[in-house]
Scaffold this active site. Structure first.
Site, mmCIF file in Angstrom:
data_model
loop_
_atom_site.group_PDB
_atom_site.id
_atom_site.type_symbol
_atom_site.label_atom_id
_atom_site.label_comp_id
_atom_site.label_asym_id
_atom_site.label_seq_id
_atom_site.Cartn_x
_atom_site.Cartn_y
_atom_site.Cartn_z
ATOM 1 N N SER A 1 3.252 -9.128 -14.398
ATOM 2 C CA SER A 1 3.971 -8.080 -15.129
ATOM 3 C C SER A 1 4.267 -8.458 -16.576
ATOM 4 C CB SER A 1 5.301 -7.829 -14.414
ATOM 5 O OG SER A 1 6.163 -7.068 -15.220
ATOM 6 N N LYS B 1 8.255 -13.222 -11.234
ATOM 7 C CA LYS B 1 6.859 -12.855 -11.546
ATOM 8 C C LYS B 1 6.155 -13.973 -12.317
ATOM 9 C CE LYS B 1 5.962 -8.795 -9.758
ATOM 10 N NZ LYS B 1 4.828 -8.532 -8.861
ATOM 11 N N GLY C 1 3.383 1.731 -1.869
ATOM 12 C CA GLY C 1 3.990 1.895 -3.190
ATOM 13 C C GLY C 1 3.129 2.771 -4.106
ATOM 14 N N GLN C 2 3.626 2.974 -5.320
ATOM 15 C CA GLN C 2 2.879 3.790 -6.297
ATOM 16 C C GLN C 2 1.450 3.271 -6.473
ATOM 17 O OE1 GLN C 2 3.883 5.156 -10.692
ATOM 18 N NE2 GLN C 2 3.129 3.059 -10.768
ATOM 19 N N ILE D 1 0.830 -1.227 0.000
ATOM 20 C CA ILE D 1 0.000 0.000 0.000
ATOM 21 C C ILE D 1 0.856 1.265 0.000
ATOM 22 C CG2 ILE D 1 -0.245 0.185 2.537
ATOM 23 C CD1 ILE D 1 -3.276 0.863 1.924
ATOM 24 N N GLU E 1 6.902 -7.831 -17.877
ATOM 25 C CA GLU E 1 8.309 -8.247 -17.875
ATOM 26 C C GLU E 1 8.411 -9.770 -18.071
ATOM 27 O OE1 GLU E 1 10.920 -6.172 -17.815
ATOM 28 O OE2 GLU E 1 12.551 -7.550 -17.373
ATOM 29 N N TYR F 1 13.777 -10.762 -11.850
ATOM 30 C CA TYR F 1 12.448 -10.225 -11.512
ATOM 31 C C TYR F 1 11.380 -10.885 -12.386
ATOM 32 C CZ TYR F 1 8.542 -6.878 -11.612
ATOM 33 O OH TYR F 1 7.286 -6.299 -11.588
ATOM 34 N N ARG G 1 5.726 7.705 -9.043
ATOM 35 C CA ARG G 1 6.649 6.646 -9.441
ATOM 36 C C ARG G 1 7.968 6.809 -8.691
ATOM 37 N NH1 ARG G 1 7.224 1.548 -11.335
ATOM 38 N NH2 ARG G 1 7.374 1.413 -13.599
HETATM 39 P P1 NAP Z 1 6.485 -0.003 -5.821
HETATM 40 O O1 NAP Z 1 6.126 1.433 -5.890
HETATM 41 O O2 NAP Z 1 7.923 -0.387 -5.825
HETATM 42 O O3 NAP Z 1 5.823 -0.598 -4.468
HETATM 43 C C1 NAP Z 1 6.165 -1.873 -3.995
HETATM 44 C C2 NAP Z 1 5.498 -2.086 -2.646
HETATM 45 O O4 NAP Z 1 5.828 -3.399 -2.160
HETATM 46 C C3 NAP Z 1 5.931 -1.115 -1.544
HETATM 47 O O5 NAP Z 1 4.801 -0.780 -0.779
HETATM 48 C C4 NAP Z 1 6.899 -1.965 -0.708
HETATM 49 O O6 NAP Z 1 6.965 -1.562 0.630
HETATM 50 C C5 NAP Z 1 6.212 -3.310 -0.806
HETATM 51 N N1 NAP Z 1 7.075 -4.456 -0.451
HETATM 52 C C6 NAP Z 1 8.230 -4.806 -1.041
HETATM 53 N N2 NAP Z 1 8.701 -5.925 -0.481
HETATM 54 C C7 NAP Z 1 7.825 -6.301 0.485
HETATM 55 C C8 NAP Z 1 7.754 -7.374 1.427
HETATM 56 N N3 NAP Z 1 8.711 -8.303 1.509
HETATM 57 N N4 NAP Z 1 6.696 -7.440 2.257
HETATM 58 C C9 NAP Z 1 5.750 -6.504 2.222
HETATM 59 N N5 NAP Z 1 5.754 -5.450 1.365
HETATM 60 C C10 NAP Z 1 6.790 -5.355 0.514
HETATM 61 O O7 NAP Z 1 5.773 -0.815 -6.971
HETATM 62 P P2 NAP Z 1 4.492 -0.432 -7.887
HETATM 63 O O8 NAP Z 1 4.971 0.246 -9.114
HETATM 64 O O9 NAP Z 1 3.460 0.191 -7.054
HETATM 65 O O10 NAP Z 1 4.033 -1.887 -8.359
HETATM 66 C C11 NAP Z 1 3.057 -2.624 -7.623
HETATM 67 C C12 NAP Z 1 3.128 -4.079 -8.036
HETATM 68 O O11 NAP Z 1 2.841 -4.202 -9.419
HETATM 69 C C13 NAP Z 1 4.493 -4.745 -7.836
HETATM 70 O O12 NAP Z 1 4.261 -6.100 -7.500
HETATM 71 C C14 NAP Z 1 5.129 -4.665 -9.213
HETATM 72 O O13 NAP Z 1 6.102 -5.678 -9.364
HETATM 73 C C15 NAP Z 1 3.919 -4.865 -10.081
HETATM 74 N N6 NAP Z 1 3.969 -4.271 -11.427
HETATM 75 C C16 NAP Z 1 4.255 -2.950 -11.559
HETATM 76 C C17 NAP Z 1 4.257 -2.385 -12.820
HETATM 77 C C18 NAP Z 1 4.553 -0.920 -13.017
HETATM 78 O O14 NAP Z 1 4.841 -0.543 -14.160
HETATM 79 N N7 NAP Z 1 4.454 -0.093 -11.982
HETATM 80 C C19 NAP Z 1 3.942 -3.178 -13.944
HETATM 81 C C20 NAP Z 1 3.634 -4.519 -13.748
HETATM 82 C C21 NAP Z 1 3.631 -5.061 -12.483
HETATM 83 P P3 NAP Z 1 8.053 -0.486 1.189
HETATM 84 O O15 NAP Z 1 7.409 0.858 1.004
HETATM 85 O O16 NAP Z 1 8.200 -0.908 2.605
HETATM 86 O O17 NAP Z 1 9.300 -0.665 0.374
HETATM 87 O O1 G4F Z 2 11.686 2.154 -15.948
HETATM 88 P P1 G4F Z 2 12.351 0.838 -15.985
HETATM 89 O O2 G4F Z 2 13.329 0.551 -14.902
HETATM 90 O O3 G4F Z 2 11.176 -0.233 -16.017
HETATM 91 P P2 G4F Z 2 11.122 -1.780 -16.436
HETATM 92 O O4 G4F Z 2 12.443 -2.432 -16.325
HETATM 93 O O5 G4F Z 2 10.420 -1.877 -17.752
HETATM 94 O O6 G4F Z 2 10.196 -2.390 -15.279
HETATM 95 C C1 G4F Z 2 8.981 -1.744 -14.881
HETATM 96 O O7 G4F Z 2 7.924 -2.246 -15.674
HETATM 97 C C2 G4F Z 2 7.648 -3.654 -15.495
HETATM 98 C C3 G4F Z 2 6.494 -4.001 -16.438
HETATM 99 O O8 G4F Z 2 7.013 -4.339 -17.715
HETATM 100 C C4 G4F Z 2 7.282 -3.878 -14.047
HETATM 101 F F1 G4F Z 2 6.927 -5.186 -13.858
HETATM 102 C C5 G4F Z 2 8.442 -3.497 -13.167
HETATM 103 O O9 G4F Z 2 8.055 -3.656 -11.796
HETATM 104 C C6 G4F Z 2 8.775 -2.020 -13.400
HETATM 105 O O10 G4F Z 2 7.694 -1.259 -12.946
HETATM 106 O O11 G4F Z 2 13.108 0.632 -17.363
HETATM 107 C C7 G4F Z 2 12.456 0.776 -18.607
HETATM 108 C C8 G4F Z 2 13.478 0.720 -19.742
HETATM 109 C C9 G4F Z 2 14.427 -0.482 -19.660
HETATM 110 O O12 G4F Z 2 14.568 -1.040 -20.937
HETATM 111 C C10 G4F Z 2 15.745 0.123 -19.224
HETATM 112 O O13 G4F Z 2 16.906 -0.579 -19.695
HETATM 113 O O14 G4F Z 2 14.290 1.880 -19.661
HETATM 114 C C11 G4F Z 2 15.636 1.487 -19.870
HETATM 115 N N1 G4F Z 2 16.532 2.480 -19.248
HETATM 116 C C12 G4F Z 2 17.446 3.225 -19.922
HETATM 117 N N2 G4F Z 2 18.135 3.999 -19.057
HETATM 118 C C13 G4F Z 2 16.615 2.773 -17.941
HETATM 119 C C14 G4F Z 2 17.627 3.732 -17.815
HETATM 120 N N3 G4F Z 2 15.921 2.317 -16.876
HETATM 121 C C15 G4F Z 2 16.227 2.828 -15.664
HETATM 122 N N4 G4F Z 2 15.506 2.410 -14.592
HETATM 123 N N5 G4F Z 2 17.235 3.759 -15.487
HETATM 124 C C16 G4F Z 2 17.967 4.232 -16.533
HETATM 125 O O15 G4F Z 2 18.872 5.064 -16.360
#
Ligand code: NAP
Ligand code: G4F
Length: 331
Positions: free
Chosen positions: A125, A153, A13-14, A11, A127, A149, A184
């Site tokens: 995801s 997943k 997180g984003q 909760i 991913e 990762y 984010r």
């Molecule tokens: P986020 O901002 O990194 O938030 C992750 C959350 O998980 C935080 O509240 C964190 O708590 C909590 N957490 C991590 N490890 C934990 C543990 N061991 N026990 C309990 N809580 C834990 O991620 P988000 O972007 O909101 O993403 C939410 C979910 O969707 C994640 O599972 C992510 O992998 C998945 N997802 C995200 C995207 C995306 O593009 N955003 C896309 C596909 C899937 P703390 O605050 O304590 O660190």
């Molecule tokens: O923003 P990113 O780190 O996101 P990524 O790896 O796509 O993962 C996110 O999306 C997933 C869903 O497909 C989620 F499951 C996951 O939890 C997360 O939310 O990187 C996006 C792209 C990558 O290809 C990376 O190589 O951006 C490229 N990139 C280039 N320069 C960078 C950078 N990424 C990051 N983080 N930092 C850089 O400086």
């Protein structure tokens, strides 16, 4: 009528923060599971903190999961907690598997014990598609994860499907493509870019170092994506759904939009750093959310360009208010 009850792991997180607001607006009693930490990290839920019931728990600790479910008695469980930063999963591969893979089994087991009638959402995801087998990706596209990762997943996805099929749990997997917002984390590429564009505009930074500028993602707005999570759990049958916009954009395009928004040229401000390249890259992701549109009536409302401009404006406002706000999250 008694309010419906939801439990959100992750909760803080984003997505957790947007989903909590969304459910509160719909009259839910919202419970959140939070990890113990020496300093609280509740910035994203500060504005709703007094309307939430928080429970201490960790995906690594079975006892805490059962106790959290017994105390919150949820109708709906949203499992959003995970180690969500792909690049860090090469640094902590087994911890990533524990949190984002086995942690899902622990929560499903706790659900079987404490509240088997609840509905369960797993944050899967795009991913998992990794080195993609077809374009665009659907619910039927085979997985080929390219990071620890993504592998974790894929396990979380299949254990969710397996518990649905083995025990008849209402367990749904949402395969969400990248979604972003002013909340984010600063390490993800969109926010890194929008924060630096704002900081360079305000004279607080001079350079932005990035990795692969040619990577393409299907980026949407987190507010649209949490609505999809809720819609999935309103279906009578648990299922799997892809959530995506259907368009891919490169990191380079993101840079251009962000710097245009602040009226600064990219020249001299952006460098590529080989240290930021990943051991195995996902070059392009693009999703087909046709099933979600047909069955849930879900469609994204915010375009990629609107999203990046929104994030830049939020970072400009944040850094203008507090130039030292390196770790803060915009609203
Ligand atoms: P986020 O901002 O990194 O938030 C992750 C959350 O998980 C935080 O509240 C964190 O708590 C909590 N957490 C991590 N490890 C934990 C543990 N061991 N026990 C309990 N809580 C834990 O991620 P988000 O972007 O909101 O993403 C939410 C979910 O969707 C994640 O599972 C992510 O992998 C998945 N997802 C995200 C995207 C995306 O593009 N955003 C896309 C596909 C899937 P703390 O605050 O304590 O660190
Ligand atoms: O923003 P990113 O780190 O996101 P990524 O790896 O796509 O993962 C996110 O999306 C997933 C869903 O497909 C989620 F499951 C996951 O939890 C997360 O939310 O990187 C996006 C792209 C990558 O290809 C990376 O190589 O951006 C490229 N990139 C280039 N320069 C960078 C950078 N990424 C990051 N983080 N930092 C850089 O400086």
């Amino acid at each position: 009528m008694t309010a419906r009850r939801a439990l959100i792991t992750g909760i803080t997180g984003q997505d957790g923060s947007y989903l909590a607001e969304f459910l509160l607006d719909r009259g839910y009693q919202v419970h959140g599971m939070v990890r113990r930490s020496s300093t609280e990290k509740f910035e994203r839920i500060e504005q709703i903190r007094d309307r939430l019931e928080l429970h201490q728990g960790d995906l690594l600790d079975q006892r805490s999961l059962v106790d959290t479910l017994r105390a919150s008695r949820p109708d709906e469980i949203y499992n959003l907690a995970a180690m969500s930063y792909v690049a860090a999963s090469w640094v902590q591969p087994t911890l990533t598997a524990e949190f984002s893979g086995i942690g899902v089994t622990r929560l499903l087991e706790a659900m079987r014990e404490a509240c088997p009638e609840a509905r369960f959402y797993q944050a899967s995801s795009s991913e998992m598609f990794g080195k993609v087998r077809e374009v665009p990706q659907t619910e039927l596209t085979p997985f080929y994860p390219r990071s620890p990762y993504g592998v974790a997943k894929a396990y979380g996805h299949f254990i969710t499907v397996n518990y649905r099929e083995s025990y008849g749990l209402h367990a749904t997997s949402g395969i969400l493509f990248n979604h972003e917002s002013p909340r984010r984390g600063l390490e993800f590429v969109t926010r890194k870019i929008t924060w630096h564009a704002a900081a360079i505009k305000l004279g607080l930074q001079t350079k932005l170092k990035l990795g692969n500028l040619d990577a393409e993602r299907d980026w949407g707005f987190a507010g649209d994506y949490v609505r999809a999570m809720w819609l999935m759990l309103q279906e009578d049958q648990a299922d799997d759904f892809v959530i995506a916009t259907g368009s891919a954009h490169s990191v380079r395009e993101c840079l251009q939009i962000a710097f245009d928004q602040v009226g600064v040229s990219l020249d001299g401000h952006v460098e590529t750093d080989p240290g930021l390249l990943r051991p195995a890259e996902v070059e392009q992701l693009i999703g087909d959310a046709g099933k979600a549109k047909r069955m849930l009536g879900w469609e994204p409302e915010v375009s990629f360009e609107e999203l990046i401009r929104m994030m830049v404006d939020a970072d400009l406002a944040l850094l203008s208010r507090d130039p030292g706000a390196r770790r803060a999250y915009g609203r």
